[in-house]
Design a protein around this motif. Structure first.
Motif, short mmCIF file in Angstrom:
data_model
loop_
_atom_site.label_atom_id
_atom_site.label_comp_id
_atom_site.label_asym_id
_atom_site.label_seq_id
_atom_site.Cartn_x
_atom_site.Cartn_y
_atom_site.Cartn_z
N VAL A 9 -24.66 -11.38 -1.97
CA VAL A 9 -24.68 -10.45 -0.83
C VAL A 9 -23.63 -10.85 0.21
O VAL A 9 -22.92 -10.00 0.76
CB VAL A 9 -26.09 -10.42 -0.20
CG1 VAL A 9 -26.08 -9.64 1.11
CG2 VAL A 9 -27.09 -9.78 -1.17
N ILE A 13 -20.53 -8.59 1.53
CA ILE A 13 -20.32 -8.28 2.94
C ILE A 13 -18.93 -8.71 3.38
O ILE A 13 -18.21 -7.98 4.10
CB ILE A 13 -21.41 -8.97 3.81
CG1 ILE A 13 -22.77 -8.32 3.54
CG2 ILE A 13 -21.05 -8.88 5.29
CD1 ILE A 13 -23.92 -9.02 4.24
N LEU A 54 -27.73 -0.50 0.60
CA LEU A 54 -27.85 -0.12 2.00
C LEU A 54 -27.52 -1.26 2.96
O LEU A 54 -26.87 -1.07 3.99
CB LEU A 54 -29.28 0.39 2.27
CG LEU A 54 -29.62 0.78 3.71
CD1 LEU A 54 -28.73 1.92 4.19
CD2 LEU A 54 -31.09 1.16 3.83
N PHE A 55 -27.97 -2.47 2.64
CA PHE A 55 -27.78 -3.58 3.57
C PHE A 55 -26.30 -3.87 3.78
O PHE A 55 -25.82 -4.01 4.92
CB PHE A 55 -28.49 -4.82 3.04
CG PHE A 55 -28.35 -6.03 3.94
CD1 PHE A 55 -29.02 -6.10 5.14
CD2 PHE A 55 -27.51 -7.08 3.58
CE1 PHE A 55 -28.88 -7.21 5.97
CE2 PHE A 55 -27.36 -8.19 4.40
CZ PHE A 55 -28.05 -8.26 5.61
N GLU A 56 -25.55 -3.97 2.69
CA GLU A 56 -24.12 -4.25 2.81
C GLU A 56 -23.40 -3.13 3.56
O GLU A 56 -22.52 -3.39 4.41
CB GLU A 56 -23.49 -4.42 1.42
CG GLU A 56 -23.93 -5.68 0.67
CD GLU A 56 -25.21 -5.47 -0.12
OE1 GLU A 56 -25.92 -4.48 0.17
OE2 GLU A 56 -25.52 -6.29 -1.01
N SER A 58 -24.64 -1.12 5.82
CA SER A 58 -25.02 -1.15 7.24
C SER A 58 -24.20 -2.18 8.00
O SER A 58 -23.73 -1.92 9.13
CB SER A 58 -26.52 -1.46 7.37
OG SER A 58 -27.29 -0.46 6.73
N VAL A 59 -24.04 -3.37 7.40
CA VAL A 59 -23.24 -4.41 8.06
C VAL A 59 -21.80 -3.96 8.24
O VAL A 59 -21.18 -4.11 9.31
CB VAL A 59 -23.32 -5.73 7.26
CG1 VAL A 59 -22.38 -6.77 7.87
CG2 VAL A 59 -24.75 -6.26 7.25
N LEU A 98 -25.27 5.36 8.60
CA LEU A 98 -26.57 4.81 8.18
C LEU A 98 -27.34 5.82 7.33
O LEU A 98 -27.96 5.46 6.31
CB LEU A 98 -27.39 4.40 9.39
CG LEU A 98 -26.87 3.20 10.18
CD1 LEU A 98 -27.71 2.95 11.41
CD2 LEU A 98 -26.85 1.95 9.30
N SER A 101 -25.58 6.22 4.01
CA SER A 101 -25.78 4.99 3.24
C SER A 101 -27.18 4.94 2.65
O SER A 101 -27.39 4.55 1.50
CB SER A 101 -25.53 3.77 4.12
OG SER A 101 -24.21 3.75 4.59
N SER A 102 -28.16 5.34 3.49
CA SER A 102 -29.54 5.35 3.01
C SER A 102 -29.71 6.32 1.85
O SER A 102 -30.32 5.99 0.82
CB SER A 102 -30.48 5.73 4.15
OG SER A 102 -31.82 5.78 3.69
N ASP A 105 -27.94 4.98 -1.15
CA ASP A 105 -28.69 3.88 -1.75
C ASP A 105 -29.87 4.41 -2.56
O ASP A 105 -30.16 3.90 -3.65
CB ASP A 105 -29.19 2.95 -0.64
CG ASP A 105 -29.97 1.77 -1.20
OD1 ASP A 105 -29.37 0.93 -1.88
OD2 ASP A 105 -31.20 1.72 -0.97
#
Length: 481
Positions: A9, A13, A54-56, A58-59, A98, A101-102, A105
């Motif tokens: 991860v 990122i 999603l996490f990557e 969002s960052v 966001l 991305s959601s 994802d």
């Protein structure tokens, strides 16, 4: 196990942030305005969301907001915004990034889940095909657990069959007999994520027939349930094959035995007829001394017994072969029973008879000779196995569609697990094999005669009241051409 995904991860990122910085510099060099640069960064965020998650995304989107603020809003090269429109633009970009991305994802997760399910369905399909090809000549149960482990890609399989009370294992699955047996008896279905073990009860309809343990797997509950159903079908299929093979072997053995007995019975008939004719002739001449007459009478009686036994064997062979012709005529059961009692005086020696008949119509359409043979056999058994000098009770009962003949003796007992077996040819109760002579043929003949008349037979027995044999015959049966 945990450090490696975190490192992956972090690398993602870092790569996403580097890509965002590169796109920012290119956009700045090409003199993009805020709207154009925002579109470029939004595209990057969507790609990252689809590719990595999603996490990557969002960052990277947060980094993109910072880059857009620094290079494309006034004042430039400061993390400060003076125009409210720029604030709105960046906030809308972040919200859009966001949301997209959601959604991306979710689409990616759904696609991966669909692919995973397709893979599992393919495994189950292949498993069902291989189950049909199991070698019936070898041990099916061990083949089944090996096939389940290889097809499902699990570390270990443990299978317990209730019918045989035995466990089979394949791979690394350290499950004790008590644990896997308890899962079946308690009907336990559960998935333990901590140990990675899934338990399933194997059912045939609603009846538990075993239990299945899967050790260290990545299958979802639905796939485990499907695999358990296939395992239950495979077990029952193998059991059906075994029963079928045993039935075929038993039938062949029975046919061979019937042929041998039929041949022996025919071979005995001629000399027995000669012996009995000679003994009867000597008795009729009335020229023998007292001792000689007794000896000849003994020969005559036992020759008659052997002749009756040969007739039983011949009749049984005819019943098995399906070539027995039932000559139907109107038969009065009360008169038939009275004639049978009179003809059985020697066999009933010492036993009194209590005959109770119904007051209604006791006539049926049947073969009088066959029915008399069946009644004689039951009376003989009642006297032979009953307490010495005890009473034998005979009753005719009228049912709605049947006339039931009940013959009861005192002192004998047949356990519940042997009540059906006594009607099998050559079977004798465990308590009488060594104490009372017999062949085990008579009751099989009784049942076959009853079935030839579309009737039925059964036995009722308890240690206190004795044993009752019942023959039920259709009272409304009509004469057949």
């Amino acid at each position: 196990m945990i450090a490696r995904p975190i490192q992956v991860v972090l690398r993602r990122i870092a790569g996403g942030c580097a890509a965002g910085m590169l796109l920012t510099l290119l956009s700045y060099r090409l003199h993009f305005n805020l709207s154009a640069a925002t579109s470029v960064h939004l595209f990057l965020v969507v790609v990252i969301a689809l590719r990595w998650g999603l996490f990557e995304a969002s960052v990277v989107s947060i980094l993109s907001v910072a880059c857009l603020d620094y290079f494309f809003t006034q004042p430039l090269f400061h993390f400060y915004i003076t125009d409210s429109h720029d604030w709105i633009a960046l906030l809308v970009f972040e919200a859009t990034a966001l949301i997209v991305s959601s959604l991306s994802d979710r689409v990616g997760h759904h696609a991966r889940e669909l692919e995973r399910r397709q893979v599992q369905q393919q495994k189950l399909y292949e498993l069902s095909q291989h189950i049909l090809l199991l070698n019936r000549e070898a041990a099916v149960d061990q083949q089944l657990v090996d096939l389940l482990r290889s097809s499902l890609g699990v570390k270990g399989i443990a299978l317990w069959k209730a019918h045989e009370m035995h466990q089979w294992q394949s791979g690394d699955c350290d499950i004790s007999d008590d644990e896997i047996r308890s899962a079946c008896l308690l009907e336990t279905n559960e998935d333990d994520s901590g140990t990675g073990i899934s338990k399933r009860v194997l059912r045939l309809g609603t009846r538990p027939i075993g239990s299945l343990f899967l050790c260290e797997h990545s299958l979802d509950p639905a796939s485990i349930d499907a695999a358990s159903s296939l395992a239950a079908v495979a077990i029952e299929r193998a059991r059906s094959f075994s029963i079928e093979a045993n039935a075929v072997a038993a039938k062949q053995s029975e046919q061979l035995r019937s042929a041998i007995l039929d041949g022996l019975a025919h071979a005995f008939k001629s000399p027995l007829t000669t012996i009995r004719a000679s003994s009867s002739g000597l008795l009729a001449m009335n020229t023998l001394s007292g001792t000689e007459e007794k000896l000849v009478a003994l020969i005559d009686r036992h020759a008659g017994h052997l002749s009756d036994l040969a007739n039983h064997l011949l009749l049984t062979a005819k019943l098995d072969g399906g070539d027995l012709k039932v000559k139907r005529e109107q038969v009065d059961l009360a008169q038939l029973i009275e004639r049978t009692i009179t003809g059985s005086s020697h066999e009933l020696d010492g036993h009194s008879i209590d005959f109770q008949m119904s007051s209604g119509h006791n006539a049926i359409f049947g073969d009088g000779k066959l029915l008399q043979m069946a009644l004689f056999q039951v009376l003989d058994n009642a006297a032979k196995y009953g307490r010495p000098n005890s009473q034998v009770a005979i009753a005719i009962q009228e049912e709605e569609a049947e006339l039931v003949i009940r013959i009861k003796n005192e002192g004998s007992f047949i356990p519940d697990d042997e009540k059906e077996k006594v009607f099998q040819r050559f079977y004798r109760c465990s308590g009488s094999v060594k104490t009372i002579s017999g062949t085990g043929i008579g009751l099989s003949v009784v049942r076959r005669i009853a079935e030839a008349h579309s009737g039925r037979t059964w036995v009722e027995s308890d240690p206190v009241n004795g044993t009752t044999f019942a023959i039920a015959l259709p009272r409304m049966a009509k004469e057949k051409a």
